[in-house]
Design a protein around this motif. Sequence first.
Motif, PDB file in Angstrom:
ATOM      1  N   SER A   1     -14.614  35.834  75.231  1.00 48.59           N
ATOM      2  CA  SER A   1     -14.125  37.190  74.948  1.00 48.59           C
ATOM      3  C   SER A   1     -12.648  37.277  75.329  1.00 48.59           C
ATOM      4  O   SER A   1     -12.270  36.865  76.424  1.00 48.59           O
ATOM      5  CB  SER A   1     -14.917  38.220  75.765  1.00 48.59           C
ATOM      6  N   ILE A   2     -11.846  37.826  74.438  1.00 45.04           N
ATOM      7  CA  ILE A   2     -10.417  37.993  74.734  1.00 45.04           C
ATOM      8  C   ILE A   2     -10.236  39.331  75.440  1.00 45.04           C
ATOM      9  O   ILE A   2     -10.694  40.366  74.961  1.00 45.04           O
ATOM     10  CB  ILE A   2      -9.572  37.944  73.451  1.00 45.04           C
ATOM     11  N   VAL A   3      -9.567  39.281  76.598  1.00 44.06           N
ATOM     12  CA  VAL A   3      -9.370  40.491  77.410  1.00 44.06           C
ATOM     13  C   VAL A   3      -7.902  40.570  77.840  1.00 44.06           C
ATOM     14  O   VAL A   3      -7.183  39.573  77.816  1.00 44.06           O
ATOM     15  CB  VAL A   3     -10.298  40.489  78.655  1.00 44.06           C
TER      16      VAL A   3
ATOM     17  N   GLN B   1      -1.003  40.253  79.812  1.00 44.20           N
ATOM     18  CA  GLN B   1      -1.627  39.023  80.293  1.00 44.20           C
ATOM     19  C   GLN B   1      -2.962  38.912  79.569  1.00 44.20           C
ATOM     20  O   GLN B   1      -3.895  39.662  79.845  1.00 44.20           O
ATOM     21  CB  GLN B   1      -1.850  39.038  81.808  1.00 44.20           C
ATOM     22  N   VAL B   2      -3.019  37.986  78.626  1.00 44.11           N
ATOM     23  CA  VAL B   2      -4.213  37.823  77.789  1.00 44.11           C
ATOM     24  C   VAL B   2      -5.036  36.663  78.342  1.00 44.11           C
ATOM     25  O   VAL B   2      -4.531  35.546  78.485  1.00 44.11           O
ATOM     26  CB  VAL B   2      -3.813  37.546  76.322  1.00 44.11           C
ATOM     27  N   ASP B   3      -6.284  36.944  78.677  1.00 47.66           N
ATOM     28  CA  ASP B   3      -7.189  35.908  79.186  1.00 47.66           C
ATOM     29  C   ASP B   3      -8.404  35.788  78.270  1.00 47.66           C
ATOM     30  O   ASP B   3      -8.766  36.741  77.571  1.00 47.66           O
ATOM     31  CB  ASP B   3      -7.664  36.250  80.608  1.00 47.66           C
ATOM     32  N   VAL B   4      -9.016  34.615  78.309  1.00 48.68           N
ATOM     33  CA  VAL B   4     -10.288  34.402  77.592  1.00 48.68           C
ATOM     34  C   VAL B   4     -11.344  34.156  78.656  1.00 48.68           C
ATOM     35  O   VAL B   4     -11.184  33.276  79.520  1.00 48.68           O
ATOM     36  CB  VAL B   4     -10.187  33.202  76.628  1.00 48.68           C
ATOM     37  N   VAL B   5     -12.403  34.970  78.642  1.00 50.30           N
ATOM     38  CA  VAL B   5     -13.373  34.956  79.743  1.00 50.30           C
ATOM     39  C   VAL B   5     -14.804  34.836  79.227  1.00 50.30           C
ATOM     40  O   VAL B   5     -15.087  35.095  78.053  1.00 50.30           O
ATOM     41  CB  VAL B   5     -13.244  36.237  80.614  1.00 50.30           C
ATOM     42  N   ASP B   6     -15.700  34.468  80.151  1.00 51.40           N
ATOM     43  CA  ASP B   6     -17.125  34.450  79.824  1.00 51.40           C
ATOM     44  C   ASP B   6     -17.740  35.816  80.137  1.00 51.40           C
ATOM     45  O   ASP B   6     -17.029  36.756  80.505  1.00 51.40           O
ATOM     46  CB  ASP B   6     -17.835  33.299  80.561  1.00 51.40           C
TER      47      ASP B   6
ATOM     48  N   ARG C   1     -15.178  35.541  84.034  1.00 51.45           N
ATOM     49  CA  ARG C   1     -14.507  34.366  84.624  1.00 51.45           C
ATOM     50  C   ARG C   1     -13.649  33.700  83.551  1.00 51.45           C
ATOM     51  O   ARG C   1     -14.143  33.442  82.435  1.00 51.45           O
ATOM     52  CB  ARG C   1     -15.541  33.355  85.137  1.00 51.45           C
ATOM     53  N   PRO C   2     -12.365  33.413  83.856  1.00 48.17           N
ATOM     54  CA  PRO C   2     -11.494  32.760  82.868  1.00 48.17           C
ATOM     55  C   PRO C   2     -12.069  31.412  82.429  1.00 48.17           C
ATOM     56  O   PRO C   2     -12.612  30.654  83.234  1.00 48.17           O
ATOM     57  CB  PRO C   2     -10.180  32.570  83.628  1.00 48.17           C
ATOM     58  N   LEU C   3     -11.951  31.143  81.143  1.00 44.96           N
ATOM     59  CA  LEU C   3     -12.471  29.900  80.561  1.00 44.96           C
ATOM     60  C   LEU C   3     -11.330  28.903  80.343  1.00 44.96           C
ATOM     61  O   LEU C   3     -10.175  29.296  80.175  1.00 44.96           O
ATOM     62  CB  LEU C   3     -13.137  30.199  79.210  1.00 44.96           C
TER      63      LEU C   3
ATOM     64  N   THR D   1     -10.996  43.768  74.456  1.00 41.16           N
ATOM     65  CA  THR D   1     -10.489  43.894  73.090  1.00 41.16           C
ATOM     66  C   THR D   1     -11.609  43.921  72.053  1.00 41.16           C
ATOM     67  O   THR D   1     -11.379  44.315  70.911  1.00 41.16           O
ATOM     68  CB  THR D   1      -9.554  42.719  72.720  1.00 41.16           C
ATOM     69  N   SER D   2     -12.797  43.454  72.440  1.00 45.88           N
ATOM     70  CA  SER D   2     -13.926  43.263  71.503  1.00 45.88           C
ATOM     71  C   SER D   2     -13.627  42.189  70.461  1.00 45.88           C
ATOM     72  O   SER D   2     -14.308  42.096  69.442  1.00 45.88           O
ATOM     73  CB  SER D   2     -14.328  44.560  70.793  1.00 45.88           C
TER      74      SER D   2
END
Length: 636
Positions: free
Chosen positions: A450-452, A432-437, A441-443, A486-487
Amino acid sequence: MSIQDNSRYHEVHARSLRDPLGFWGEAAAEIDWIEPAKKIFDPSLGLYGRWFAGAVVNTCYNALDRHVAGGRADQPALIHDSPLTNSVTTFTYAQMLREVQTLAAVMADFGVAKGDRVILYMPMVPEAVVAMLACARIGAVHSVVFGGFAAKELATRIEDAKPKLILSASCGLEPGRIVAYKPLLDEAIRLSSVKPQACIILQRPQQTCDLIKGRDHDWVTLRSAALAAGKTAACVPVSATDPLYILYTSGTTGKPKGVVRDNGGHLVALKWSMFNLYGIKPGEVWWCGSDIGWVVGHSYIVYAPLFHGATSIMYEGKPVGTPDAGALWRVIAQHKAVAHFTAPTAFRAIRKEDPVGKFIRQYDLSTFRTLFLAGERADPPTVEWAEQQLKVPVIDHWWQTETGWCIAGNPVGLGMLPVKHGSPTVPMPGYQVDVVDEAARPLPADTMGSIVIKLPMPPACLPTLWEQDERCREAYFDEFPGYYKTSDAGYKDADGYVYVMGRTDDIINVAGHRLSTGGMEEILASHPDVAECAVLGVKDAIKGEVPCGFLVLKAGVSRSPAEIEKDIVALVREKLGPVAAFKLAITVGRLPKTRSGKILRGTIKKIADGDPWTMPATIEDPKVLDEIGEALKGRV
């Protein structure tokens, strides 16, 4: 009906997140277990839980023995193709098994047992694959260090892994030069406070070396004696959660980060990926053009193809220069490979040397179905060029040393999804790949962050760092609670496609505007005269940072570098606007790269900023940094 309508991807991915135990339990049925898992996933173990807890297995058995017993004894397992020695050697599954059983017995004679570490400091030769599988056979933990790696870097890995045995060779080969390994190995052992009990050295005819009495042993002599005595070693049962290998991440300073790979999860995920992601059937010929020193080489030269019963090509050569820009097509045509996996850098090098693709048309590529790219962001112009030239799908995919296999890709076996240039497509099952601030918090879609990856990570991903649980937690899990960091920075679009725009430290801050260097590189690469490029932020007294673009021009370009640089500045201004503050494009002969083809952006930035820098251990040719310094004079 569109490609998307035919793909099973969406239902498969949804199920992997909704019912991970059922999904990975089914995938595990493809593996021969000595004892099945008591729990498919045990959340109480390790840093975030462990896969296939209680299971007992042997990785080498699944790579070789079961195929020999199951009818593939005479099928080629490994084709070693070396333009550097002008030789091709093929090993069937039965021959490979005999070599591995023999070397495993030799290692056992040196007292190597389950859990002991063995460092492999080897060139791209079949013996390196044999050594990895021999370690797996007897339950030893291998740690492959890229052949020719600097002595100091090798020493830190010896210090950390504490190997009982080191397997190496007299030399490695590069186009036009021989790299003597033995002096580097001797110096590394001298520098390390940990000393191996013994070293086994493969003498290569291109350059032999002296052996140190009492410590060094000749590989061929030991092998011959073991064969003559009929020595073999049986598969040692290990826990699914026991380590298979340690792989140190490149470019580390201080105490290196040893990524641990376990036996069970690695087997399951990699076996699943060969057909479902790459579309490869057992018995087909597959070519991964990496090096065994990198994770891609571990996963897709050695392990996954053999788990799957495919034939794997191991190549000792370069995409250009061994002998020319047709090298890749020669290998694919000669061995009838159905798919090839390489770095985008390889394609940029080919495109630079052969922009019209004349070499491609000299070979029969009728068996070739798919090209896979990973290792660096595959810029759209390179992908488009490859598609036009090859007339097959060109699939970018994204993964990391830490994950061991693909995070986001285009699943050929499940049915391809539409390709969007610049995106490695969608998350693979289990991710489950999310992009967060910054606050995790998911964007929303199309917003850079940041990809997590949501915990737990799927099978095959790192459970920890070697003997450094706390450091692993701090490096990967603390910053975004409940996620793996993931950095990498990027965004997801409305269709859920992932866009990886660069490392989080490659996002530059120009007067308060966060800009992606990957996005700028895409614009630079779209210029018809540019073969390759890199963009990085350099210090600026007023704006904090401003972007600087480095360009490598295609062969045979007639216009002057100054004219092209002017074009580039205007192009970025037109596409991104004045906010990018892009005013500096510099033409160079080549870019500094690691041996796996990653551009050393961090080092270029330090040179440009006038900051102190050290020679990166993984650099392919150190002289290129002097060239960069020269090109920057009077420009920044």
